[in-house]
Design an enzyme around this catalytic site. Structure first.
Site, PDB file in Angstrom:
ATOM      1  N   SER A   4     -32.544 -14.220  36.352  1.00  0.00           N
ATOM      2  CA  SER A   4     -33.385 -14.316  35.159  1.00  0.00           C
ATOM      3  C   SER A   4     -33.864 -15.731  34.872  1.00  0.00           C
ATOM      4  O   SER A   4     -34.878 -15.908  34.205  1.00  0.00           O
ATOM      5  CB  SER A   4     -32.634 -13.784  33.941  1.00  0.00           C
ATOM      6  OG  SER A   4     -31.405 -14.469  33.791  1.00  0.00           O
ATOM      7  N   ASP A  56     -32.198 -17.601  23.933  1.00  0.00           N
ATOM      8  CA  ASP A  56     -31.400 -16.436  23.525  1.00  0.00           C
ATOM      9  C   ASP A  56     -29.924 -16.714  23.829  1.00  0.00           C
ATOM     10  O   ASP A  56     -29.528 -17.877  23.953  1.00  0.00           O
ATOM     11  CB  ASP A  56     -31.932 -15.146  24.171  1.00  0.00           C
ATOM     12  CG  ASP A  56     -31.796 -15.131  25.687  1.00  0.00           C
ATOM     13  OD1 ASP A  56     -31.126 -16.034  26.244  1.00  0.00           O
ATOM     14  OD2 ASP A  56     -32.354 -14.213  26.327  1.00  0.00           O
ATOM     15  N   HIS A 103     -30.103 -17.872  27.915  1.00  0.00           N
ATOM     16  CA  HIS A 103     -31.155 -18.602  28.635  1.00  0.00           C
ATOM     17  C   HIS A 103     -31.652 -19.841  27.911  1.00  0.00           C
ATOM     18  O   HIS A 103     -31.815 -19.809  26.684  1.00  0.00           O
ATOM     19  CB  HIS A 103     -32.343 -17.671  28.896  1.00  0.00           C
ATOM     20  CG  HIS A 103     -31.955 -16.444  29.659  1.00  0.00           C
ATOM     21  ND1 HIS A 103     -31.813 -15.218  29.056  1.00  0.00           N
ATOM     22  CD2 HIS A 103     -31.651 -16.279  30.957  1.00  0.00           C
ATOM     23  CE1 HIS A 103     -31.430 -14.334  29.972  1.00  0.00           C
ATOM     24  NE2 HIS A 103     -31.327 -14.947  31.132  1.00  0.00           N
TER      25      HIS A 103
END
Ligand SMILES: *[C@@H]1O[C@H](CO)[C@@H](O)[C@H](O)[C@H]1NC(C)=O
Ligand SMILES: *[C@@H]1O[C@H](CO)[C@@H](O)[C@H](O)[C@H]1NC(C)=O
Length: 359
Positions: free
Chosen positions: A42, A323, A326
């Site tokens: 991610s 978040d 991340h």
């Protein structure tokens, strides 16, 4: 103070871009390599999960609030470190996600990264579909067939093209977050940390050798950040005064400690190979005390990701986390900048990406 200095250095690097500004008339001279391929999770995903049946996708606001195309599936507010390294390499456009690469120009490169995935094929599977490193390599093989076709079937030309490209690989975070640290879902949690790290390295060695066999010669391998200091970890376990879970950082360190020897091993065994290790552990003291997410965090499904359509925090340029997992674009700029031009000898071994490009 140290943080401010690093930020300044990187603002200079990204805003000023001296290599290109001095060469404005010769646009193509700014570009340091003909192509760029991204493998990862991610932190580097630019939309590969959008069409998958998975909780690990973020193509909704407030993700992309600071990105020109809005929410694209990037797990941050703006560009991610893979985007920024592409810019620093002088590529004029963002390379496409593999999932949307049909009919797009693949000669400049492709991004295969998939949120939630890891080195081990089972990593992240409790979230639904994810594209593991093994599958990303299979996807790369499909790209290579298309490159060969675009070069009229000339295998020599294909190899010449592919071995000039920069390749980056960043895996392992989810082999901890979405595997080892979930004892109720993954049996690996029973293995001692040093043996688990070695298991990951053995598999990684095999995968990176496959990448070499596909013609890659300039490969940067990103180590893991201090996973024990991310907001989601500090919420679910017992953090120390700096907001970090020490046991987690120690387990992750077992993996990081093996990456420099891994690079030496791969370079020794593969003629003409330039593998390099990017050390990102130096962010620990900075982020631990600042590990507050910038949006309202989901609990349950998609835990740790922003609640869809929740308001992002103000002053995002000064926040390290977007978040629960991340970094903000600022965090990505710091990471990419130091990977591209190392700020200390510990940042990259044996060389940073700028030198890898001309290796
Ligand atoms: C890669 O693709 C070619 C066909 O284009 C195939 O022959 C080969 O077996 C594939 N390699 C792997 C490792 O999947
Ligand atoms: C990575 O960076 C950290 C912090 O600067 C340093 O302590 C460590 O020795 C480095 N690791 C390697 C393998 O260079």
């Amino acid at each position: 103070m140290a943080y401010a200095a690093k930020l300044w250095f990187l603002l200079l690097l990204t805003l000023f871009h001296p290599w290109c500004n001095s060469l404005v008339d010769a646009g193509t001279l700014c570009q340091q390599v003909p192509c760029y391929f991204v493998f990862g999770d991610s932190l580097a995903d630019n939309g590969n999960n959008n069409g998958l049946k998975t909780q690990a996708k973020v193509n909704y606001p407030p993700y992309g609030v600071d990105f020109k195309d809005g929410p694209t599936g990037r797990f941050t507010n703006g560009r991610n470190f893979a985007d920024i390294i592409g810019e620093l390499l002088g590529l004029r456009d963002f390379i496409p996600p593999f999932a949307a690469s049909e009919g797009r120009n693949i000669m400049d490169g492709v991004n295969y990264a998939s949120g939630g995935c890891g080195i081990l094929p089972e990593t992240g599977r409790h979230q639904g579909e994810v594209i593991s490193f093994d599958q990303q390599l299979i996807n790369h093989n499909r790209t290579i067939s298309r490159v060969t076709a675009a070069l009229s079937g000339d295998k020599k030309k294909t190899a010449d093209h592919l071995n000039k490209c920069i390749y980056i690989a960043g895996f392992g975070s989810n082999d901890y977050i979405n595997n080892y640290l979930m004892p109720n879902l993954y049996p690996n949690s029973k293995i001692p940390p040093d043996q688990y790290a070695q298991k990951l390295i053995n598999k990684y060695t095999q995968q990176l050798s496959t990448l070499y066999n596909y013609g890659a010669r300039k490969i940067a391998i990103f180590g893991l950040g201090p996973i024990g200091c991310i907001p989601q970890e500090a919420l679910s376990s017992r953090p120390n005064l700096l907001g970090c879970v020490e046991n987690t950082n120690k387990a992750v360190q077992q993996f990081n400690n093996r990456l420099k020897p891994l690079v030496d091993d791969l370079n020794a065994k593969h003629p003409g190979a330039h593998f390099t290790y990017i050390n990102v552990s130096n962010f620990a003291p900075v982020i631990g005390v600042l590990n507050k997410p910038c949006c309202k965090i989901s609990e349950g499904a998609g835990a740790g990701q922003c609640v869809p359509n929740s308001a992002p925090c103000p002053f995002r340029s000064f926040k390290p986390f977007f978040d629960g997992f991340h970094p903000t674009e600022t965090g990505h700029i710091l990471l990419a900048g130091r990977a591209y031009v190392s700020a200390s000898p510990a940042d990259a071994y044996p060389y940073d990406i700028r030198h890898l490009a001309s290796a």
